[in-house]
Write a protein that holds these residues in place. Structure first.
Motif, PDB file in Angstrom:
ATOM      1  N   LEU A  44      25.135  10.522   7.484  1.00 24.83           N
ATOM      2  CA  LEU A  44      23.951   9.678   7.646  1.00 24.83           C
ATOM      3  C   LEU A  44      23.236   9.431   6.315  1.00 24.83           C
ATOM      4  O   LEU A  44      22.699   8.349   6.089  1.00 24.83           O
ATOM      5  N   MET A  45      23.256  10.406   5.431  1.00 27.22           N
ATOM      6  CA  MET A  45      22.582  10.252   4.139  1.00 27.22           C
ATOM      7  C   MET A  45      23.372   9.358   3.183  1.00 27.22           C
ATOM      8  O   MET A  45      22.849   8.935   2.161  1.00 27.22           O
ATOM      9  N   GLU A  46      24.623   9.057   3.520  1.00 28.10           N
ATOM     10  CA  GLU A  46      25.443   8.189   2.676  1.00 28.10           C
ATOM     11  C   GLU A  46      25.455   6.736   3.144  1.00 28.10           C
ATOM     12  O   GLU A  46      25.976   5.875   2.454  1.00 28.10           O
ATOM     13  N   LEU A  47      24.879   6.466   4.303  1.00 25.70           N
ATOM     14  CA  LEU A  47      24.869   5.102   4.833  1.00 25.70           C
ATOM     15  C   LEU A  47      23.985   4.192   3.984  1.00 25.70           C
ATOM     16  O   LEU A  47      23.009   4.654   3.384  1.00 25.70           O
ATOM     17  N   PRO A  48      24.300   2.891   3.947  1.00 31.40           N
ATOM     18  CA  PRO A  48      23.369   1.953   3.306  1.00 31.40           C
ATOM     19  C   PRO A  48      22.022   2.021   4.047  1.00 31.40           C
ATOM     20  O   PRO A  48      21.987   2.094   5.280  1.00 31.40           O
ATOM     21  N   GLY A  49      20.947   2.040   3.325  1.00 26.98           N
ATOM     22  CA  GLY A  49      19.626   2.146   3.949  1.00 26.98           C
ATOM     23  C   GLY A  49      19.342   3.526   4.516  1.00 26.98           C
ATOM     24  O   GLY A  49      18.519   3.680   5.411  1.00 26.98           O
ATOM     25  N   ALA A  50      20.027   4.535   3.985  1.00 31.18           N
ATOM     26  CA  ALA A  50      19.870   5.911   4.472  1.00 31.18           C
ATOM     27  C   ALA A  50      18.437   6.388   4.283  1.00 31.18           C
ATOM     28  O   ALA A  50      17.696   5.864   3.446  1.00 31.18           O
ATOM     29  N   PRO A  51      18.032   7.390   5.053  1.00 31.61           N
ATOM     30  CA  PRO A  51      16.696   7.956   4.854  1.00 31.61           C
ATOM     31  C   PRO A  51      16.539   8.456   3.423  1.00 31.61           C
ATOM     32  O   PRO A  51      17.504   8.919   2.808  1.00 31.61           O
ATOM     33  N   CYS A  52      15.336   8.367   2.915  1.00 28.09           N
ATOM     34  CA  CYS A  52      15.092   8.875   1.563  1.00 28.09           C
ATOM     35  C   CYS A  52      14.521  10.289   1.609  1.00 28.09           C
ATOM     36  O   CYS A  52      14.356  10.927   0.583  1.00 28.09           O
ATOM     37  N   ILE A  53      14.253  10.786   2.805  1.00 26.81           N
ATOM     38  CA  ILE A  53      13.747  12.151   2.986  1.00 26.81           C
ATOM     39  C   ILE A  53      14.615  12.816   4.049  1.00 26.81           C
ATOM     40  O   ILE A  53      14.911  12.217   5.084  1.00 26.81           O
ATOM     41  N   ILE A  72      24.729  16.090  -1.896  1.00 27.35           N
ATOM     42  CA  ILE A  72      23.882  14.913  -2.110  1.00 27.35           C
ATOM     43  C   ILE A  72      23.497  14.807  -3.578  1.00 27.35           C
ATOM     44  O   ILE A  72      23.542  13.729  -4.167  1.00 27.35           O
ATOM     45  N   ARG A  73      23.141  15.916  -4.190  1.00 30.14           N
ATOM     46  CA  ARG A  73      22.752  15.905  -5.608  1.00 30.14           C
ATOM     47  C   ARG A  73      23.924  15.533  -6.522  1.00 30.14           C
ATOM     48  O   ARG A  73      23.714  15.014  -7.612  1.00 30.14           O
ATOM     49  N   SER A  74      25.150  15.793  -6.089  1.00 24.34           N
ATOM     50  CA  SER A  74      26.313  15.475  -6.924  1.00 24.34           C
ATOM     51  C   SER A  74      26.595  13.970  -6.963  1.00 24.34           C
ATOM     52  O   SER A  74      27.360  13.508  -7.806  1.00 24.34           O
ATOM     53  N   GLN A  75      25.992  13.211  -6.082  1.00 27.32           N
ATOM     54  CA  GLN A  75      26.202  11.763  -6.021  1.00 27.32           C
ATOM     55  C   GLN A  75      25.119  11.052  -6.829  1.00 27.32           C
ATOM     56  O   GLN A  75      24.180  10.494  -6.294  1.00 27.32           O
ATOM     57  N   ARG A  76      25.248  11.073  -8.112  1.00 24.30           N
ATOM     58  CA  ARG A  76      24.232  10.545  -9.027  1.00 24.30           C
ATOM     59  C   ARG A  76      23.980   9.044  -8.882  1.00 24.30           C
ATOM     60  O   ARG A  76      22.923   8.560  -9.230  1.00 24.30           O
TER      61      ARG A  76
END
Length: 142
Positions: A44-53, A72-76
């Motif tokens: 879900l955090m990788e989807l376009p328009g994913a939540p920012c929190i 998530i942090r590794s995806q700069r």
């Protein structure tokens, strides 16, 4: 971007806790997405328009909360996402380990609703500032 700043992911395997968080966040005006395990949270955090929190339980199954933060942090290349770990352990070594794993904040369960609301608002401000700085950096290169 304002719409995206109102999107929050709740990644919690305990159904009652997940529903409680979802209900209060929605009441406070947030668009809530939910995940019951770490793999789903990452997707879900990788989807376009994913939540920012994201509020992620430390001991969530499949991929634990610290590993969710690390990945998530590794995806700069992705826009900044604010990661809040939910934990029952408030020992300083535990909190330090969570933050070293990439969490921006740690919320100890059971949480106080007013405190949680304030921390999510703070997360929104941090993300807005991070994105503004990124925009300014792109503009200065052009």
């Amino acid at each position: 971007m304002t719409d995206q700043l109102n999107r929050v992911l709740v990644a919690e395997d305990h159904l009652a806790s997940r529903q409680l968080l979802e209900r209060y966040l929605a009441r406070w005006g947030y668009q809530v997405m939910v995940a019951s395990d770490g793999s789903e949270a990452l997707r879900l955090m990788e989807l376009p328009g994913a939540p920012c929190i994201a509020l992620v339980d430390c001991l969530i199954p499949c991929v634990n909360g610290v590993e969710v933060c690390r990945r998530i942090r590794s995806q700069r290349e992705r826009p900044y996402q604010y990661l809040m770990i939910l934990t029952v352990n408030n020992a300083p070594d535990e909190i330090r380990g969570l933050e070293e794993g990439g969490a921006d904040d740690c919320v100890v369960k059971p949480f106080v609703l007013d405190e949680l609301r304030a921390r999510v608002r703070l997360a929104q401000r941090v993300v807005a500032l991070e994105r503004k700085v990124a925009e300014m950096a792109v503009e200065s290169r052009s």
